[in-house]
Design a protein around this motif. Structure first.
Motif, mmCIF file in Angstrom:
data_model
loop_
_atom_site.group_PDB
_atom_site.id
_atom_site.type_symbol
_atom_site.label_atom_id
_atom_site.label_comp_id
_atom_site.label_asym_id
_atom_site.label_seq_id
_atom_site.Cartn_x
_atom_site.Cartn_y
_atom_site.Cartn_z
ATOM 1 N N ASN A 130 19.206 17.378 -14.158
ATOM 2 C CA ASN A 130 20.494 16.828 -13.760
ATOM 3 C C ASN A 130 20.867 17.502 -12.442
ATOM 4 O O ASN A 130 21.229 18.677 -12.414
ATOM 5 C CB ASN A 130 21.547 17.114 -14.838
ATOM 6 C CG ASN A 130 22.920 16.604 -14.456
ATOM 7 O OD1 ASN A 130 23.335 16.676 -13.310
ATOM 8 N ND2 ASN A 130 23.623 16.088 -15.442
ATOM 9 N N ASP A 132 23.324 17.227 -10.395
ATOM 10 C CA ASP A 132 24.689 17.715 -10.246
ATOM 11 C C ASP A 132 24.832 19.097 -10.880
ATOM 12 O O ASP A 132 25.414 19.997 -10.282
ATOM 13 C CB ASP A 132 25.689 16.738 -10.867
ATOM 14 C CG ASP A 132 27.120 17.157 -10.588
ATOM 15 O OD1 ASP A 132 27.563 17.012 -9.439
ATOM 16 O OD2 ASP A 132 27.778 17.663 -11.526
ATOM 17 N N LYS A 133 24.282 19.276 -12.059
ATOM 18 C CA LYS A 133 24.346 20.586 -12.705
ATOM 19 C C LYS A 133 23.446 21.586 -11.992
ATOM 20 O O LYS A 133 23.802 22.744 -11.819
ATOM 21 C CB LYS A 133 23.946 20.479 -14.181
ATOM 22 C CG LYS A 133 24.995 19.830 -15.038
ATOM 23 C CD LYS A 133 24.603 19.842 -16.486
ATOM 24 C CE LYS A 133 25.680 19.167 -17.320
ATOM 25 N NZ LYS A 133 25.332 19.119 -18.734
ATOM 26 N N GLY A 137 26.108 24.359 -9.517
ATOM 27 C CA GLY A 137 26.321 25.792 -9.720
ATOM 28 C C GLY A 137 26.150 26.572 -8.423
ATOM 29 O O GLY A 137 26.892 27.521 -8.155
#
Length: 152
Positions: A130, A132-133, A137
């Motif tokens: 993913n 975005d994840k 971060g």
């Protein structure tokens, strides 16, 4: 054609936009806050152009973790900084990086986004990761470091 992928994070920094912009537009200053600093102590860096202005560039070449690529500043004004990001290793990709600074009650809201076109590599990676994840971060870490650097 698939829609591009955009990753975005934001924070509020207790400072004026004009105090934050130099940290974003001057690619030399990214060493103060970039979440990717320190991945390769022997990283090779090359800068060209007038720091903090459109057309200035930063290229790097490092270990497998740092990879290789370049950034070029494409827009600078009091509330917007845009950067063209090109990776050449470990794989080729290009992205549009944007910083938008908005007046907020307690300072300036800084929005950091990166938009990448969907290509074969990003579609394959998207099956397993993913994005975005995965990168979100890093953006959060970078914004926290930027906030600390500006507010020091």
């Amino acid at each position: 054609m698939a829609a591009p992928t955009t990753i975005e994070r934001e924070t509020v920094i207790t400072a004026r936009a004009t105090d934050i912009t130099p940290y974003l537009a001057d690619l030399h200053r990214w060493v103060e806050w970039s979440p990717w600093e320190g991945q390769d102590p022997a990283l090779q860096r090359t800068y060209t152009g007038e720091p903090g202005t459109v057309g200035s560039t930063y290229a790097w070449k490092g270990n497998r973790k740092a990879g290789a690529g370049s950034m070029a500043v494409t827009r600078v004004d009091a509330t917007e900084v845009d950067v063209d990001l090109q990776f050449t290793a470990p794989f080729k990709s290009s992205s549009a990086v944007a910083f938008r600074l908005h007046e907020a009650t307690d300072g300036t809201r800084v929005v950091w986004s990166m938009t990448s076109p969907q290509n074969l590599m990003s579609r394959v990676m998207g099956v397993f990761v993913n994005m975005d994840k995965f990168l979100g971060g890093d953006f959060e870490k970078g914004l926290a470091k930027l906030k600390a650097a500006v507010e020091h």
